[in-house]
Design a protein around this motif. Structure first.
Motif, PDB file in Angstrom:
ATOM      1  N   HIS A 182      -7.364  22.165  29.755  1.00 17.85           N
ATOM      2  CA  HIS A 182      -8.126  23.251  30.382  1.00 17.85           C
ATOM      3  C   HIS A 182      -7.905  23.262  31.898  1.00 17.85           C
ATOM      4  O   HIS A 182      -7.854  22.209  32.534  1.00 17.85           O
ATOM      5  CB  HIS A 182      -9.611  23.096  30.061  1.00 17.85           C
ATOM      6  N   ARG A 183      -7.815  24.452  32.451  1.00 15.94           N
ATOM      7  CA  ARG A 183      -7.617  24.586  33.893  1.00 15.94           C
ATOM      8  C   ARG A 183      -8.704  25.439  34.546  1.00 15.94           C
ATOM      9  O   ARG A 183      -8.924  25.329  35.745  1.00 15.94           O
ATOM     10  CB  ARG A 183      -6.229  25.207  34.172  1.00 15.94           C
ATOM     11  N   ARG A 184      -9.344  26.311  33.801  1.00 13.17           N
ATOM     12  CA  ARG A 184     -10.457  27.100  34.345  1.00 13.17           C
ATOM     13  C   ARG A 184     -11.727  26.672  33.606  1.00 13.17           C
ATOM     14  O   ARG A 184     -11.953  27.035  32.455  1.00 13.17           O
ATOM     15  CB  ARG A 184     -10.219  28.599  34.205  1.00 13.17           C
ATOM     16  N   ILE A 185     -12.516  25.864  34.293  1.00 10.63           N
ATOM     17  CA  ILE A 185     -13.697  25.240  33.684  1.00 10.63           C
ATOM     18  C   ILE A 185     -14.935  25.718  34.425  1.00 10.63           C
ATOM     19  O   ILE A 185     -15.054  25.545  35.643  1.00 10.63           O
ATOM     20  CB  ILE A 185     -13.593  23.704  33.763  1.00 10.63           C
ATOM     21  N   ALA A 186     -15.852  26.331  33.709  1.00 11.07           N
ATOM     22  CA  ALA A 186     -17.101  26.807  34.305  1.00 11.07           C
ATOM     23  C   ALA A 186     -18.153  25.696  34.257  1.00 11.07           C
ATOM     24  O   ALA A 186     -18.019  24.713  33.526  1.00 11.07           O
ATOM     25  CB  ALA A 186     -17.600  28.037  33.554  1.00 11.07           C
ATOM     26  N   VAL A 187     -19.222  25.881  35.022  1.00 13.40           N
ATOM     27  CA  VAL A 187     -20.317  24.911  35.035  1.00 13.40           C
ATOM     28  C   VAL A 187     -21.635  25.662  35.147  1.00 13.40           C
ATOM     29  O   VAL A 187     -21.732  26.699  35.822  1.00 13.40           O
ATOM     30  CB  VAL A 187     -20.154  23.912  36.203  1.00 13.40           C
ATOM     31  N   ALA A 188     -22.657  25.154  34.469  1.00 20.38           N
ATOM     32  CA  ALA A 188     -24.007  25.719  34.568  1.00 20.38           C
ATOM     33  C   ALA A 188     -24.884  24.747  35.337  1.00 20.38           C
ATOM     34  O   ALA A 188     -24.905  23.548  35.047  1.00 20.38           O
ATOM     35  CB  ALA A 188     -24.583  25.951  33.169  1.00 20.38           C
ATOM     36  N   GLY A 197     -29.296  19.511  40.399  1.00 22.55           N
ATOM     37  CA  GLY A 197     -28.301  20.570  40.386  1.00 22.55           C
ATOM     38  C   GLY A 197     -27.251  20.379  41.460  1.00 22.55           C
ATOM     39  O   GLY A 197     -26.054  20.614  41.231  1.00 22.55           O
ATOM     40  N   PHE A 198     -27.681  19.948  42.650  1.00 26.74           N
ATOM     41  CA  PHE A 198     -26.737  19.694  43.740  1.00 26.74           C
ATOM     42  C   PHE A 198     -25.829  18.520  43.394  1.00 26.74           C
ATOM     43  O   PHE A 198     -24.621  18.551  43.664  1.00 26.74           O
ATOM     44  CB  PHE A 198     -27.501  19.406  45.035  1.00 26.74           C
ATOM     45  N   ILE A 199     -26.416  17.475  42.819  1.00 26.21           N
ATOM     46  CA  ILE A 199     -25.629  16.293  42.454  1.00 26.21           C
ATOM     47  C   ILE A 199     -24.605  16.644  41.377  1.00 26.21           C
ATOM     48  O   ILE A 199     -23.442  16.245  41.443  1.00 26.21           O
ATOM     49  CB  ILE A 199     -26.557  15.168  41.963  1.00 26.21           C
ATOM     50  N   PHE A 200     -25.046  17.411  40.376  1.00 29.21           N
ATOM     51  CA  PHE A 200     -24.167  17.793  39.279  1.00 29.21           C
ATOM     52  C   PHE A 200     -23.015  18.656  39.783  1.00 29.21           C
ATOM     53  O   PHE A 200     -21.856  18.456  39.409  1.00 29.21           O
ATOM     54  CB  PHE A 200     -24.976  18.548  38.228  1.00 29.21           C
ATOM     55  N   LEU A 201     -23.343  19.606  40.660  1.00 27.81           N
ATOM     56  CA  LEU A 201     -22.313  20.494  41.196  1.00 27.81           C
ATOM     57  C   LEU A 201     -21.320  19.722  42.065  1.00 27.81           C
ATOM     58  O   LEU A 201     -20.107  19.982  42.012  1.00 27.81           O
ATOM     59  CB  LEU A 201     -22.965  21.620  42.002  1.00 27.81           C
ATOM     60  N   ASP A 202     -21.810  18.766  42.848  1.00 25.82           N
ATOM     61  CA  ASP A 202     -20.899  17.944  43.657  1.00 25.82           C
ATOM     62  C   ASP A 202     -19.948  17.150  42.766  1.00 25.82           C
ATOM     63  O   ASP A 202     -18.749  17.028  43.064  1.00 25.82           O
ATOM     64  CB  ASP A 202     -21.698  16.985  44.546  1.00 25.82           C
ATOM     65  N   GLY A 203     -20.483  16.584  41.669  1.00 28.33           N
ATOM     66  CA  GLY A 203     -19.635  15.838  40.748  1.00 28.33           C
ATOM     67  C   GLY A 203     -18.573  16.718  40.125  1.00 28.33           C
ATOM     68  O   GLY A 203     -17.410  16.311  39.970  1.00 28.33           O
ATOM     69  N   TYR A 204     -18.953  17.936  39.782  1.00 35.79           N
ATOM     70  CA  TYR A 204     -18.017  18.908  39.207  1.00 35.79           C
ATOM     71  C   TYR A 204     -16.905  19.255  40.207  1.00 35.79           C
ATOM     72  O   TYR A 204     -15.715  19.231  39.863  1.00 35.79           O
ATOM     73  CB  TYR A 204     -18.821  20.153  38.815  1.00 35.79           C
ATOM     74  N   ARG A 205     -17.286  19.553  41.439  1.00 33.42           N
ATOM     75  CA  ARG A 205     -16.299  19.918  42.460  1.00 33.42           C
ATOM     76  C   ARG A 205     -15.353  18.759  42.746  1.00 33.42           C
ATOM     77  O   ARG A 205     -14.137  18.956  42.882  1.00 33.42           O
ATOM     78  CB  ARG A 205     -17.001  20.345  43.749  1.00 33.42           C
ATOM     79  N   ASN A 206     -15.902  17.554  42.854  1.00 34.38           N
ATOM     80  CA  ASN A 206     -15.065  16.391  43.140  1.00 34.38           C
ATOM     81  C   ASN A 206     -14.095  16.107  41.993  1.00 34.38           C
ATOM     82  O   ASN A 206     -12.954  15.686  42.218  1.00 34.38           O
ATOM     83  CB  ASN A 206     -15.942  15.166  43.402  1.00 34.38           C
ATOM     84  N   ALA A 207     -14.568  16.326  40.753  1.00 32.22           N
ATOM     85  CA  ALA A 207     -13.689  16.101  39.605  1.00 32.22           C
ATOM     86  C   ALA A 207     -12.556  17.128  39.573  1.00 32.22           C
ATOM     87  O   ALA A 207     -11.413  16.792  39.233  1.00 32.22           O
ATOM     88  CB  ALA A 207     -14.502  16.163  38.310  1.00 32.22           C
ATOM     89  N   ALA A 246     -13.452  26.824  29.208  1.00 28.81           N
ATOM     90  CA  ALA A 246     -14.384  25.726  28.938  1.00 28.81           C
ATOM     91  C   ALA A 246     -15.592  25.846  29.854  1.00 28.81           C
ATOM     92  O   ALA A 246     -15.533  26.483  30.915  1.00 28.81           O
ATOM     93  CB  ALA A 246     -13.693  24.377  29.143  1.00 28.81           C
ATOM     94  N   VAL A 247     -16.684  25.210  29.456  1.00 29.81           N
ATOM     95  CA  VAL A 247     -17.894  25.193  30.278  1.00 29.81           C
ATOM     96  C   VAL A 247     -18.603  23.860  30.108  1.00 29.81           C
ATOM     97  O   VAL A 247     -18.620  23.277  29.013  1.00 29.81           O
ATOM     98  CB  VAL A 247     -18.842  26.357  29.911  1.00 29.81           C
ATOM     99  N   VAL A 248     -19.174  23.380  31.210  1.00 33.67           N
ATOM    100  CA  VAL A 248     -19.944  22.132  31.219  1.00 33.67           C
ATOM    101  C   VAL A 248     -21.401  22.482  31.487  1.00 33.67           C
ATOM    102  O   VAL A 248     -21.705  23.224  32.433  1.00 33.67           O
ATOM    103  CB  VAL A 248     -19.421  21.169  32.309  1.00 33.67           C
ATOM    104  N   LEU A 249     -22.319  21.947  30.673  1.00 36.86           N
ATOM    105  CA  LEU A 249     -23.741  22.267  30.787  1.00 36.86           C
ATOM    106  C   LEU A 249     -24.492  21.117  31.452  1.00 36.86           C
ATOM    107  O   LEU A 249     -24.190  19.949  31.211  1.00 36.86           O
ATOM    108  CB  LEU A 249     -24.330  22.536  29.397  1.00 36.86           C
ATOM    109  N   ASN A 250     -25.480  21.466  32.258  1.00 41.55           N
ATOM    110  CA  ASN A 250     -26.243  20.434  32.959  1.00 41.55           C
ATOM    111  C   ASN A 250     -27.586  20.149  32.296  1.00 41.55           C
ATOM    112  O   ASN A 250     -28.374  19.362  32.802  1.00 41.55           O
ATOM    113  CB  ASN A 250     -26.507  20.870  34.406  1.00 41.55           C
TER     114      ASN A 250
END
Length: 341
Positions: A182-188, A197-207, A246-250
């Motif tokens: 997967h190359r385009r991965i969404a996140v909620a 939410g900030f921590i989860f989003l930071d982890g997503y961006r860093n990954a 793909a999408v990742v749920l928080n």
């Protein structure tokens, strides 16, 4: 004479042994501990808590604040029930009680904490759903009431906390999806300013960055942490001309609404859209296809939360010598079929 001295005489052990047994210290054999507890119960003996009070020996109770109606309050699933069980198991070792403090939807959480302090209902507190800047922390610190937060905060100062590994979950989810092509991965993420939410989003961006992928703001969906939020997420994804793969749920309940909305559109998780959920819950085990998500023991989390609170209180330092606890709680990946697209 029904006191600790009389109890020690009847059992032919030292006063110190009786005290350590009743207070759950580890340097007493289980056989001796059970003898002391049984004899104390038979004699109707209750330890004098004045010397081991949380604050001033007022209530011998710990309050656990939750926010009713909060889209991140987790009060519409089993999360808190499991945590309560663990916290109470810890407090019971020291003859302390747990009192649940539900903050109403229409009351400001900080004002609610101030009201609980003014009424002296409890001697210590556990607060959850921490925000980026959480004024409840300042209020509790100024009131000199022992407390611990279930969740980190950017609020300055030193206080104990335990938080789920939101950063690690986001990173592992993205890594797993990238490994599958997967190359385009969404996140909620939550639609409010709760800190997870900030921590989860930071982890997503860093990954994404670690995997050589660009961050696309349009793939970040801010929705309420509920079944309805998952349904809204599904609607928004289906409406995209260039839908992510793909999408990742928080949040655990998002999967329920998302599955429903995808089904209405004739789409199947794991085939048309790879989905990785957050925490494994009772309902998620029965989703079809099975949900790839993460597992933790809520009771063990609660036990650790109770012990960390007591560790911050000088009167319990001999039992829990770890001091101020700041801990990331690990979560175990549970592979399913929802991310096989």
């Amino acid at each position: 004479m029904t006191g600790i001295k009389f109890l020690a005489q009847q059992l032919n052990v030292s006063i110190g042994t009786v005290s350590r047994a009743l207070n759950g210290k580890p340097d007493v054999s289980e056989d001796t501990r059970q003898r002391v507890i049984a004899a104390a119960a038979a004699m109707g003996y209750a330890p004098n808590q004045a010397g081991r009070s949380l604050r001033r020996g007022n209530t011998n109770a710990v309050g656990f604040m939750i926010e009713l109606g909060s889209d991140t309050g987790r009060n519409n699933d089993n999360f808190f029930l499991g945590v309560f069980d663990g916290v109470q198991a810890t407090l019971a070792r020291h003859h302390l009680d747990l009192i649940v403090l539900p903050c109403p939807t229409d009351e400001d959480p900080t004002q609610y904490v101030q009201r609980m302090i003014a009424r002296r209902l409890v001697d210590a507190m556990i607060i959850s759903a921490t925000h980026r800047k959480d004024t409840r922390i300042d209020v509790l610190r100024d009131a000199r009431i022992p407390f611990i937060t279930l969740g980190r905060s950017a609020t300055p100062g030193t206080h104990p906390w335990i938080d789920l590994d939101f950063d690690g979950v986001a990173r592992r989810a993205v890594d797993r999806l990238v490994a599958a092509g997967h190359r385009r991965i969404a996140v909620a993420v939550p639609s409010n300013d709760i800190n997870l939410g900030f921590i989860f989003l930071d982890g997503y961006r860093n990954a994404l960055a670690a995997n050589g992928l660009s961050f696309e703001p349009e793939l970040v969906f801010r929705v309420p942490s509920s079944e309805q939020g998952g349904y809204q997420l599904g609607h928004d994804l289906c409406a995209m001309a260039n839908r992510p793969s793909a999408v990742v749920l928080n949040y655990e309940l998002l999967a329920l609404g998302l599955y429903r909305r995808l089904d209405e559109s004739g789409l199947t998780p794991g085939i048309d859209l790879a989905v990785i959920g957050f925490r494994e819950g009772p309902v998620s085990r029965f989703l079809s296809p099975t949900l790839t998500c993460f597992r933790l023991s809520l009771r063990d989390l609660g036990i650790a939360l109770g012990e960390a609170l007591l560790a911050s209180i000088p009167a319990y330092a001999d039992v829990y010598p770890q001091g101020i606890v700041r801990r990331i709680w690990p979560m175990e990946l549970v592979p399913g079929e929802s991310d096989r697209a």
